[in-house]
Design a protein around this motif. Sequence first.
Motif, mmCIF file in Angstrom:
data_model
loop_
_atom_site.group_PDB
_atom_site.id
_atom_site.type_symbol
_atom_site.label_atom_id
_atom_site.label_comp_id
_atom_site.label_asym_id
_atom_site.label_seq_id
_atom_site.Cartn_x
_atom_site.Cartn_y
_atom_site.Cartn_z
ATOM 1 N N ARG A 1 0.835 -1.217 0.000
ATOM 2 C CA ARG A 1 0.000 0.000 0.000
ATOM 3 C C ARG A 1 0.862 1.256 0.000
ATOM 4 N N MET A 2 1.934 1.235 0.778
ATOM 5 C CA MET A 2 2.821 2.397 0.821
ATOM 6 C C MET A 2 3.440 2.638 -0.557
ATOM 7 N N TYR A 3 3.842 1.572 -1.239
ATOM 8 C CA TYR A 3 4.418 1.713 -2.577
ATOM 9 C C TYR A 3 3.358 2.233 -3.549
ATOM 10 N N GLU A 4 2.164 1.683 -3.443
ATOM 11 C CA GLU A 4 1.054 2.079 -4.319
ATOM 12 C C GLU A 4 0.738 3.570 -4.196
ATOM 13 N N TRP A 5 0.771 4.099 -2.981
ATOM 14 C CA TRP A 5 0.426 5.490 -2.728
ATOM 15 C C TRP A 5 1.640 6.416 -2.642
ATOM 16 N N GLY A 6 2.824 5.878 -2.765
ATOM 17 C CA GLY A 6 4.028 6.707 -2.698
ATOM 18 C C GLY A 6 4.304 7.240 -1.303
ATOM 19 N N ILE A 7 3.941 6.468 -0.305
ATOM 20 C CA ILE A 7 4.136 6.882 1.085
ATOM 21 C C ILE A 7 5.488 6.372 1.560
ATOM 22 N N GLU A 8 6.262 7.257 2.169
ATOM 23 C CA GLU A 8 7.557 6.875 2.734
ATOM 24 C C GLU A 8 7.457 6.869 4.255
ATOM 25 N N LYS B 1 9.095 8.454 6.402
ATOM 26 C CA LYS B 1 9.146 9.805 6.984
ATOM 27 C C LYS B 1 7.761 10.443 7.005
ATOM 28 N N ASP B 2 6.915 10.096 6.016
ATOM 29 C CA ASP B 2 5.546 10.612 5.990
ATOM 30 C C ASP B 2 4.761 10.115 7.208
ATOM 31 N N LEU B 3 4.991 8.868 7.568
ATOM 32 C CA LEU B 3 4.299 8.310 8.736
ATOM 33 C C LEU B 3 4.763 8.968 10.019
ATOM 34 N N ARG B 4 6.052 9.252 10.122
ATOM 35 C CA ARG B 4 6.564 9.919 11.329
ATOM 36 C C ARG B 4 5.967 11.310 11.469
ATOM 37 N N GLU B 5 5.815 12.033 10.363
ATOM 38 C CA GLU B 5 5.240 13.381 10.424
ATOM 39 C C GLU B 5 3.802 13.343 10.892
ATOM 40 N N VAL B 6 3.042 12.360 10.419
ATOM 41 C CA VAL B 6 1.640 12.253 10.825
ATOM 42 C C VAL B 6 1.542 11.914 12.301
ATOM 43 N N ARG B 7 2.393 11.019 12.779
ATOM 44 C CA ARG B 7 2.334 10.614 14.180
ATOM 45 C C ARG B 7 2.684 11.763 15.110
ATOM 46 N N ARG B 8 3.682 12.535 14.748
ATOM 47 C CA ARG B 8 4.115 13.648 15.605
ATOM 48 C C ARG B 8 3.157 14.822 15.516
ATOM 49 N N GLY B 9 2.517 14.990 14.398
ATOM 50 C CA GLY B 9 1.650 16.135 14.193
ATOM 51 C C GLY B 9 2.468 17.319 13.718
ATOM 52 N N PRO B 10 1.821 18.421 13.471
ATOM 53 C CA PRO B 10 2.550 19.592 12.987
ATOM 54 C C PRO B 10 3.484 20.127 14.062
#
Length: 110
Positions: free
Chosen positions: A36-43, A45-54
């Motif tokens: 799924r990550m490959y399909e959507w181009g998710i890396e 680092k993208d997951l870490r940003e979402v978990r930490r929030g802005p």
Amino acid sequence: MSRFLELTAELAILDLKIEVALASEKARAIREIQARMYEWGIESKDLREVRRGPKYVPKKSGRYVPKYRDPDSGATWSGKGREPRWIAGKALAVFSIVSADIDPLASCNG
């Protein structure tokens, strides 16, 4: 062999089967997530940003409604930040401002 020893042996076999099944399911889930990550181009680092929030950005307004007023000088304090000298070490209730008396547009000294 006693019943206790038989049950203990069965438990050990079941624990091993559970461990193998868990590892298998976990590996399958990881493969699905990677696909799924490959399909959507998710890396990752993208997951870490979402978990930490802005990133936290403090408000720049610097204006707070005053909660305390010095009767001698008329200076006010919002209760935020360091206590001004005129209130340090004294009972806050003595300097408390009744909410009806507050002018939110008045300048605040702290």
